[in-house]
Each structure stands twice: as C-alpha cells, then as structure tokens.
Design an enzyme around this catalytic site. Structure first.
Site: not given
Lengths: 356, 288
Positions: A193, A256, A292
């Site tokens: 991430d 995300k 996400k």
C-alpha cells in the site's frame, strides 16, 4: 450511468509520456457532479439488506477485510495475535471465513509472514524443526517448510499487505520510499500500500506522481500495488477522479481512499467516484483495478452500504475480495457480532470477541 | 373571535372548546428520546406510547454498556448526590404523577423510596463489604462491585412505586439498567424518564423501553452483553422460565420472579441492591 471518459477503448499508453499529455488527459476528464454523487451515494445507502442476503453480505465483507494495525506502538506480539485473528476471525465457528489480508508496517512484515504462513495454510502451527502440524498434532506435508513465504494456494490463504513509501505522509526522498517498498517485499509482503505525493499532485506536478507510482510498481515486483490517494487531502471529487485515473494509468492494481491518519477518511461519495473510475478504466483498457475504502468504516451497516455501492456502480465483477477490500480494524468485530446474531439468534456482545 | 372555521363553540362564551394536544411519547435511550426503530405505537389514556422492538433493545443495551464505565467510576458519594437530586425533581412533578392517576400516597412512597436508596450509595460498601480474618500477614478484603448492565422487567403494579423500587437499587451501586416497562401502565415511567433526562444522571444509566415485554423480553434476556436480569415484573411462570433459560446463555445473574405478591410499601431491605453486586476479594500484605 455516467461515463467518465470520452472515448472508449482509446489508446492510453501514450498518456504518461509527458507532463503535457497527462495534464491534457486528466483535465479532459469530465467534472464530477458533486450534488449528484452525494445524492446517489446517500440513496444507495438506504437499501435494506436482510436475512439470507445479509448473511451473504456479512460473510463477503469479512472475506474483504484488510485487517489493519498501523500504530507506532505495534509489537510483534500484537501482530501475531492479529494474524491469528485474520486466519480464524471467530474461533467458535469454523464456518466463519478468513479475512482477505493482514496490513502492517514494513518492520512487522517478517513477524506477520511467519505468523500467517509459517502455519500451514492457516490451519496449523509451526514446530521446532520447521515442519508443521495441524491443530490436533498431525503432521502436514505440503512441500516442506513454508515459513516466510506464502503457500501455493488454498481456501484460507490470507494475503500480507504492508504500507510503504514513508506512510502516511509520503514526504521522503524517492530513494528512501523505494527502499521501504523493497524491504517490505523482501520481508514477505505480497501486497504493497503506497501513498502518492499529495504535495506534488495538488501543485499540478502529475508527471512526478506518475513516475513515482511507476517506480514503486517496479520495486514491488510480483507484489500487488495499492495506491492510496488520501482523498481527505484532495479537497474535491474532481481531484479524486483525476488521482484515480493517474494511479491506474501508472499501473496500480488497487486504488485506496485513505491512510486513516487524517480526519476525513473513506466516504461513500468518494468511493462512488473511484468505483466509476475503475469501471470506466476497464471499459477503456480492458484491465480491471480494485478499490479499497479505508478508515472510518466501523459497522456492518456501513460495510453493507459499500457493498451495495459496489454492486450498483462497478458491478458484480467487483464483489470479490480480489477487487474490493475494506481497510479496517474495528469493523471486523462488528461483522462477527452480527454474524453471531444471525447464527445463534441472540444479540452478541464485544466480550466474546478479541480486542484489537 | 368569529367562529367561522368550523371550531366547536363551547357554551356560548365565545371561547371555542379546546382540543387536547394528544401526546405521542417516545422511548428513553442513552439520555435521548428516540422514536421506536419500528415506528409502532399503541394508545394509552388518550396518548400514543411507543412500542419498542428488538432493535430498540439492542440500542438500549449499547447505551447502557457505554454508560457503565463512567457511572460505576464516579464516587459513591457523587452517585448519592445525583440520585438525591432526582428525588428533588420527582417532588417537583408530584402533581403530574397524581394527574396520571397514580395515588398521591404512592407518589410520596416512591419519592421516599428513591431518597432511601440514594442514601445507601456510600453506605452499602461498609455494610456488604468485609475485612476477612486470614492466617497470614495479609489484609483480606471483600469489596462489592457493580455487575454491569442489568436488564429489568418492571412490575405493572404499582406503576410508579414498583418501577422506582426496581430501578433505584440497581443503579445506586453503579450498574446501568435497561428497563422494559409493563405495557398496561407506561405513563408514570415516561414521566419518570422526563425527570431523569433533565437531572444530572448521565445518559444511558437508565434506559426505559415502553412496549410489550412479552415481545422484547427474550431479546433482552438472551443478549450476550447484559450481565444480570431482574424478572420482578414477570407474572406468567412459563414466560419467566423462558427468560431464565435465555439468560443462561452467558450465565446472567437472575433475580427470579417473586413467589408471592410483594408488599411494595414495606421496608425493602438491601436485597435488591446486593442482588446486582459482585464481590471482589483483595489481598494486601500488612506493613507495606
């Protein structure tokens, strides 16, 4: 349905060629109807999901959770405990699925890898000689010790995600961020991430953000790359749409919403804008990208609203843990309590689930 | 005033007969007055009373659980003061209770009962706790502690005195309560909730749910985040057995339905307070 690109299946490979082409493309995206997006998100949030549909949604949501701990005070013991919870969220109920991934800081990756995969595909525990045994002590032979590497497959495979690139601010020299990423991948993370440089994005240096994502993607190797846009700092939905496209063009496997470290985290309208972007990106390029939302999703009711949004915006193809995730920690316990309520018929209490 | 709008003229005095404002009451959860999640209500004495659903029970338990830490963490003296203030405000609403049909003597008894329990808050520890003699250089102390969230099925009669007599002993020691008010006489309970909402009692310490206890009782009894259950208001033995069975799921402490009719005006003793206390035993070395 609002298409966010003007030309379907257009050739997007040249967009990242220069600052000018990027700017032209990103600013050529149609603006987001702010009122419309918020109304639609609010309207979809009123859908009532009950009984068997609710049971299905809860199990799907559990399988989509990226169980996350990102605190300065994280200890190996806490990460191991969380890994055990990721593999078997409800020890009292074997039918409860495992979560999608465990998400930790890079320094905790080796600990988490050993805790997740040192055990045989989630149902065993390591022994002193590196071989493994099941819960009843029976030996497990599936190709030798697997400590520190993911198992080949299996139903209970839990991914290991690590934040990298000077999370959460991203304010470090590129070399350090790349080294951060390599360290996490070397430690065993199979999902990374990363945060984008909001400073560069907001000052219009799209090429720099693009190149950084490309470089981090290269540093990831086989690991999946999730790009955190930190929508709470992007100020407008137009920026969210541009950042989504920028990340996808640069090779993101997932986009995300947030780090969870700024006051405004994932919201339904922002997720709606991002889901429209992945839907249109697939229409334009044929490549599917996951979404996400992270931060601030605490209850089952919230999670179900997101699932409705996914189904109605991007479509059923995204209703799978490979394409939609929840970045959350406290959400899991609420999902488990609701799940227990459905299976036992009585309301459950937080005392019956682990603290985390 | 000209009577052109179809109003009822009451007796030629020029002043139209007033139509009472029919009140629609709501639930009392977490210090607020939310509507029932179900949106249902039923008529009582010319007003509408909310009919709680199982989700209202769940919300009330959440509110009660959230209030445990703060309420049990206050000093016993402070709890006594807060409860005494409630008694003062009950006194101020005396006429309103009488207007609802509660006999004046019962209202007085209820206020006195509240004051009586308020006085126990900083005394129950001395009476119920103990320093135990042990063979060793230790102090051994038994210290009473609140159980946590107590579910209460309040008696239908007497409407106010009965309610006060089950609520006050549970909260005075630091518990929080979710009360299922009997469906036949909810109005005194609603007025009590209006008193509590404007008092210093923290939100969530007392949660009053009107409606049918036969419908919501099993959800409260089975709820895994409720620590104890007071079945004083249960009159049907079969229903009581069902609730006790549901309460066994997490080993709730259960105060069973009374075997014989209770004389509510009599001295209640400390039994209702100690029923919802747990005893913690503490060792401490002497001379350290």
């Amino acid at each position: 349905m609002t298409a966010t690109t003007t030309s379907a299946r257009s050739d997007l490979s040249e967009v990242g060629r220069s600052e000018a082409t990027l700017r032209t493309f990103l600013h050529g995206l149609p603006g987001v109807d702010q009122v419309g997006a918020e109304q639609r998100a609010a309207m979809l949030g009123t859908r009532s999901i009950k009984t068997t549909a609710k049971a299905w949604a809860i199990d799907l949501a559990i399988r989509m959770v990226d169980l996350t701990t990102l605190e300065g005070a994280d200890t190996p013991g806490k990460v191991r405990a969380l890994a055990a919870k990721a593999l078997r969220p409800d020890p009292a109920d074997p039918s409860c699925p495992a979560v999608a991934a465990l998400c930790v800081y890079p320094t905790m990756v080796p600990v988490a890898a050993a805790a997740l995969w040192g055990a045989a595909s989630g149902s065993g525990r390591p022994t002193a000689d590196g071989s493994r045994m099941g819960l009843l002590g029976e030996p497990i032979d599936d190709g030798g010790p697997a400590i520190g590497r993911p198992p080949a497959g299996g139903a209970t495979r839990v991914h290991l995600a690590s934040v990298a690139t000077a999370f959460p601010s991203g304010q470090a020299p590129l070399e350090i961020r790349l080294a951060d990423t390599r360290a996490a991948v070397a430690g065993g993370a199979d999902e990374i991430d990363m945060v984008i440089s909001r400073g560069a994005f907001l000052s219009g240096r799209y090429q720099q953000v693009y190149d950084e994502i490309v470089a981090v993607k290269a540093a990831c190797g086989d690991a999946h790359l999730k790009v955190i846009l930190e929508t709470g700092e992007l100020a407008t939905y137009d920026n969210v749409r541009r950042a989504s496209w920028l990340a996808m063009l640069a090779g993101a496997d997932f986009i995300k919403t947030s780090t969870g470290k700024v006051p405004v985290a994932a919201t339904l309208p922002v997720t709606l804008v991002m889901l429209e972007a992945v839907r249109d990106f697939r229409a334009a390029t044929g490549r599917q990208v996951g979404v996400k939302p992270a931060g601030g999703i605490k209850t089952t009711k919230d999670a179900v609203k997101y699932l409705v949004l996914v189904n109605e915006t991007a479509g059923e193809d995204w209703l799978h843990p490979d394409w939609f995730r929840f970045g959350a920690s406290s959400l899991l316990n609420d999902l488990l309590m609701q799940r227990t309520k459905l299976t036992t018929g009585v309301y459950s209490g937080p005392d019956y689930f682990t603290l985390d | 005033m000209s009577d052109g709008g179809g109003m009822v003229d009451g007796g030629g005095g020029g002043r139209p007969e007033r139509v009472d404002v029919r009140k629609t009451y709501k639930l009392f959860i977490g210090g607020k007055f939310p509507r029932s999640e179900s949106g249902r209500s039923y008529p009582v004495q010319n007003s509408n009373v909310a009919l709680a659903s199982r989700k209202d029970v769940r919300d009330a338990v959440l509110a009660a659980r959230a209030a445990v830490k703060g309420w049990s963490g206050t000093t016993a003296y402070n709890r006594g003061q807060v409860l005494y203030r409630v008694a003062e405000m009950l006194e101020g609403r005396r006429d309103q209770f009488v207007g609802l049909g509660v006999p004046a003597a019962e209202v007085d008894d209820a206020i006195d009962r509240w004051v009586w329990y308020a006085g126990w808050s900083d005394k129950i520890t001395q009476v119920y706790g103990n320093a135990n003699p042990v063979a060793g250089p230790y102090f051994n102390l038994s210290a009473p502690e609140p159980t946590g969230v107590v579910g209460v099925l309040a008696p239908a009669e007497p409407a106010l005195l009965g309610l006060v007599s089950v609520v006050a002993p549970a909260i005075v020691t630091g518990n929080t309560v979710v009360v299922l008010v009997a469906d036949t006489s909810p109005l005194p309970a609603i007025t009590l909730s209006e008193v509590l909402a404007t008092s210093d009692l923290p939100g969530g310490v007392v949660n009053l749910l009107t409606g049918r206890p036969t419908e919501t009782g099993s959800w409260l009894a089975g709820h895994m985040d409720v620590n104890a259950l007071d079945l004083t208001g249960v009159t049907d033995p079969g229903f009581g057995t069902e609730l006790e069975r549901a309460a066994a799921g997490n080993l709730k402490r259960v105060l069973r339905p009374p075997a014989e009719p209770v004389d509510w005006a009599a001295d209640p003793g400390i039994g209702r307070m100690t029923a919802f206390l747990e005893t913690k035993t503490v060792w401490h070395p002497k001379g350290v």
